[in-house]
Scaffold this active site. Structure first.
Site, PDB file in Angstrom:
ATOM      1  N   HIS A 120       0.872  -1.178   0.000  1.00 43.68           N
ATOM      2  CA  HIS A 120       0.000   0.000   0.000  1.00 43.68           C
ATOM      3  C   HIS A 120       0.909   1.228   0.000  1.00 43.68           C
ATOM      4  CE1 HIS A 120      -3.200  -2.736   1.919  1.00 43.68           C
ATOM      5  NE2 HIS A 120      -3.443  -2.593   0.629  1.00 43.68           N
ATOM      6  N   GLU A 123       1.386   3.759   2.897  1.00 38.84           N
ATOM      7  CA  GLU A 123       1.893   3.366   4.199  1.00 38.84           C
ATOM      8  C   GLU A 123       3.405   3.578   4.211  1.00 38.84           C
ATOM      9  OE1 GLU A 123      -0.028  -0.450   4.718  1.00 38.84           O
ATOM     10  OE2 GLU A 123      -1.970   0.518   4.465  1.00 38.84           O
ATOM     11  N   HIS A 252       3.055  -3.166   6.677  1.00 36.62           N
ATOM     12  CA  HIS A 252       1.962  -2.199   6.518  1.00 36.62           C
ATOM     13  C   HIS A 252       2.002  -1.182   7.651  1.00 36.62           C
ATOM     14  CE1 HIS A 252      -0.681  -4.550   3.622  1.00 36.62           C
ATOM     15  NE2 HIS A 252       0.263  -5.415   3.925  1.00 36.62           N
ATOM     16  N   GLU A 344       1.586  -4.926  10.788  1.00 39.80           N
ATOM     17  CA  GLU A 344       1.135  -3.532  10.900  1.00 39.80           C
ATOM     18  C   GLU A 344       2.057  -2.872  11.908  1.00 39.80           C
ATOM     19  OE1 GLU A 344      -1.404  -1.969   9.360  1.00 39.80           O
ATOM     20  OE2 GLU A 344      -2.367  -3.668   8.344  1.00 39.80           O
TER      21      GLU A 344
HETATM   22 ZN   LIG Z   1      -1.734  -1.879   4.238  1.00 46.52          ZN
END
Ligand SMILES: [Zn+2]
Length: 373
Positions: A120, A123, A252, A344
């Site tokens: 992504h 990010e 992420h 994350e």
């Molecule tokens: Zn992500």
């Protein structure tokens, strides 16, 4: 003088009158100066800044040289090389730096590990971590760190700092700290790359009820190719065929938790449902290898970032968090037996540069511990 952006400067730079050489002097202005460190000093350091695509890869080999990654590989030619796994929709190279005792070769029984940043694009900071890791591995190898030497002698490590350089450029243009939650998440075709992989999880659930069916190395269904497949997604699939990866992590941002497959719920109508793989124990062990040595993930205060995951020890089954289809981790596991985690790394999507040193400090040990698994 404080050293917010540089790690263990004394280890990398000879002391001057204030006890530590000022690496900032090397960095001001042109990056080229880092080519010429004062003699006798280890030729490497980590620059804690956001690396734009031009710095990281270079659109044209000559006009925009592969800066940080290529330079890092050049410093450690015995154990590192860079290569491209393909191009983004807008034509940017998807650059990988590889570390191994024999760069470019798979050796029998040598585990292959990959770490992927920026699937992504919004990010930010996640890919940066992999650039720092590359610089760290090279520097520590040269300095004779036995842990890193052992790691590079026994493992082949591939780092892809940006899987979505087009999206990253969109997000970076808005600026760290100001970036919304969605600008630059997708690639240039407006595809969310972490929803763009073949859905093999539905096929797994179907096969699970068929006697004698093997639910591993599930082939890609033909109808997948009728849809829109991003070049970045294709590049990853091709990459996965080029080496027998056994371990992987995709980095992420936006929360603080390690999630593991399946991401797609065994009941498609349930948005949240614990949906373990047959390797649940192994996935938990791998997720813990990351979370248990991460100081923020281990922080027990309820109002910390990612507080929802406290009771789970900062790890969670993906579908138990929220179910989605077409994710990269489920595909890795079901298509190639590669165990991939989704990490994350923090609640801010695109952290400012001042936060990057802390991000590295918190994640250095977890990344190493994970790769050592
Ligand atoms: Zn992500």
């Amino acid at each position: 003088m404080a050293w917010p952006y540089f790690l263990d400067c004394a280890r990398y730079f000879a002391p001057e009158e204030d006890g530590c050489f000022d690496p900032l002097e090397l960095l001001r202005g042109d990056l080229e100066v880092e080519e010429e460190p004062p003699s006798g000093l280890p030729p490497a350091f980590i620059r804690f800044a956001h690396h734009s695509y031009a710095q990281m890869a270079g659109a044209e080999a000559d006009s925009c040289p592969w800066r940080v990654l290529k330079r890092t590989a050049a410093r450690c030619p015995e154990v590192a090389r860079t290569y491209s796994i393909g191009r983004s929709f807008d034509g940017k190279d998807l650059l990988v730096i590889e570390f191994s005792s024999r760069p470019g070769q798979h050796e029998l029984l040598e585990p292959e590990v990959k770490l992927i940043g920026n699937i992504h694009g919004n990010e930010g900071g996640r890919g940066e971590l992999l650039i720092y890791l590359a610089q760290y591995l090279c520097s520590e190898y040269l300095l004779g760190n036995p842990r890193i030497q052992r790691l590079l002698n026994t493992t082949r490590i591939h780092l892809l700092p940006s899987m979505n350089p087009d999206g990253y450029e969109v997000a970076a243009a808005e600026g760290a700290g100001y970036n919304g939650w969605t600008s630059g998440r997708q690639n240039a075709q407006n595809l969310d790359l972490n929803r763009n992989f073949p859905d093999l999880t539905s096929e797994f659930y179907r096969l699970a009820s068929v006697r004698g069916a093997r639910p591993d190395h599930i082939p890609i269904p033909q109808d997948y190719w009728w849809g829109k497949v991003a070049p970045e997604t294709k590049a990853i699939m091709k990459w996965m065929r080029s080496a027998p990866f056994v371990l992987s992590a995709s980095l992420h941002g936006g929360d603080l938790v390690v999630s593991y497959p399946f991401d797609y719920s065994k009941n498609p109508l349930q948005r949240k449902m614990f949906s373990p793989t047959p390797d649940e124990k192994m996935f938990k062990l791998l997720a813990r290898a990351y979370a248990d040595v991460h100081p923020m993930m281990m922080d027990r205060s309820e109002n910390r970032c990612g507080g929802n995951f406290l009771k789970h020890g900062s790890i969670i089954n993906g579908a138990d968090w929220y179910s989605f289809t077409g994710g990269m981790s489920d595909f890795n596991y079901l298509h190639s037996n590669c165990f991939e985690l989704t990490v994350e790394l923090g609640c801010v999507k695109f952290p400012p540069e001042e936060a990057l040193y802390g991000l590295w400090q918190h994640n250095k040990e977890p990344l190493l511990n994970f790769v050592e698994m």
